[in-house]
Design a protein around this motif. Structure first.
Motif, short mmCIF file in Angstrom:
data_model
loop_
_atom_site.label_atom_id
_atom_site.label_comp_id
_atom_site.label_asym_id
_atom_site.label_seq_id
_atom_site.Cartn_x
_atom_site.Cartn_y
_atom_site.Cartn_z
N GLU A 120 0.84 -1.21 0.00
CA GLU A 120 0.00 0.00 0.00
C GLU A 120 0.87 1.26 0.00
O GLU A 120 0.61 2.22 -0.73
N VAL A 123 2.44 1.74 -3.41
CA VAL A 123 1.47 2.26 -4.38
C VAL A 123 1.24 3.76 -4.15
O VAL A 123 1.22 4.55 -5.10
N LEU A 156 -6.72 5.17 -9.78
CA LEU A 156 -7.01 5.07 -8.35
C LEU A 156 -8.50 4.92 -8.09
O LEU A 156 -8.91 4.14 -7.23
N SER A 159 -9.39 1.43 -9.06
CA SER A 159 -8.87 0.52 -8.04
C SER A 159 -9.80 0.47 -6.83
O SER A 159 -10.09 -0.60 -6.29
N ASN A 163 -11.74 -2.89 -6.04
CA ASN A 163 -10.92 -3.51 -5.00
C ASN A 163 -9.78 -4.33 -5.61
O ASN A 163 -9.43 -5.41 -5.15
N THR A 164 -9.24 -3.82 -6.71
CA THR A 164 -8.06 -4.40 -7.35
C THR A 164 -7.05 -3.28 -7.51
O THR A 164 -7.39 -2.11 -7.38
N CYS A 165 -5.83 -3.62 -7.81
CA CYS A 165 -4.84 -2.57 -8.01
C CYS A 165 -3.80 -3.02 -9.02
O CYS A 165 -2.90 -3.80 -8.71
N ALA A 168 -0.24 -2.16 -8.00
CA ALA A 168 0.35 -3.11 -7.05
C ALA A 168 0.85 -4.36 -7.76
O ALA A 168 1.91 -4.89 -7.42
#
Length: 194
Positions: A120, A123, A156, A159, A163-165, A168
């Motif tokens: 986190e 990112v 962002l 994301s 709930n994905t990134c 990351a």
């Protein structure tokens, strides 16, 4: 055969059962080194498929708890394991919830003792740096560079909604976030011996 439904354990429930669980931490090696549940084995999310036979073996011998920083990556890992018929549980809120409940996190040196920021934080730093770069280049060189900042902002928002990134996922591929092959092989051998 229906896929097993992953169970979610609160930090207190997991702590009570920790002695009977095989705990798999799916964060990057750097994140794992910065603090993990006692006895947790590090199998990064992108290595879970390679570890399927060993995780299946562990699940046949007892319950498997999958953890990450917040619960999102461990839920993804639990879904993948369920697709392969491997029953698992996930830690609600991840290591963040574990620490917030006052439970100890064990630390270990990563890659020669260097600590690595959690994903986190990586990112946030990368997104902020790219936004600032886009603004600076947009003001100093050409306004089209402002699209770089807009792209990060859009990423962002996406994301948060999904709930994905993606950032990351990309950052996890950097050398400081990758396990050495020998490290992963040692973890898998440890998993087989349980």
């Amino acid at each position: 055969m229906t896929a097993p439904v992953p169970v979610t354990l609160a930090a207190g429930q997991a702590r009570t059962r920790l002695h009977e669980l095989t705990v798999i931490d799916v964060r990057t090696p750097g994140e794992y080194a910065s603090g993990h549940l006692p006895g947790a084995l590090n199998i990064p999310l992108d290595a879970v498929e390679r570890a399927l036979p060993d995780i299946r073996h562990a699940a046949e011998r007892g319950d498997v708890l999958v953890v990450c920083a917040s619960g999102a990556r461990s839920e993804n890992a639990c879904r993948l394991l369920a697709e392969h018929g491997i029953p698992t549980a996930t830690l609600a809120g991840g290591t963040g919830a574990w620490a917030a409940a006052g439970h100890d996190l064990h630390q270990s040196p990563a890659h020669g003792g260097r600590a690595t920021w959690n994903m986190e934080r990586q990112v946030r730093f990368t997104a902020g740096a790219v936004v600032l770069l886009g603004l600076a280049l947009g003001l100093l060189i050409h306004p089209a560079f402002l699209l770089l900042s807009a792209g990060i902002a859009g990423g962002l928002v996406f994301s948060a909604l999904t709930n994905t990134c993606g950032m990351a996922v990309m950052l996890a591929k950097l050398p400081h976030n990758r396990p050495r092959a020998a490290d992963l092989d040692a973890v898998l051998a440890q998993l087989r011996s349980r």
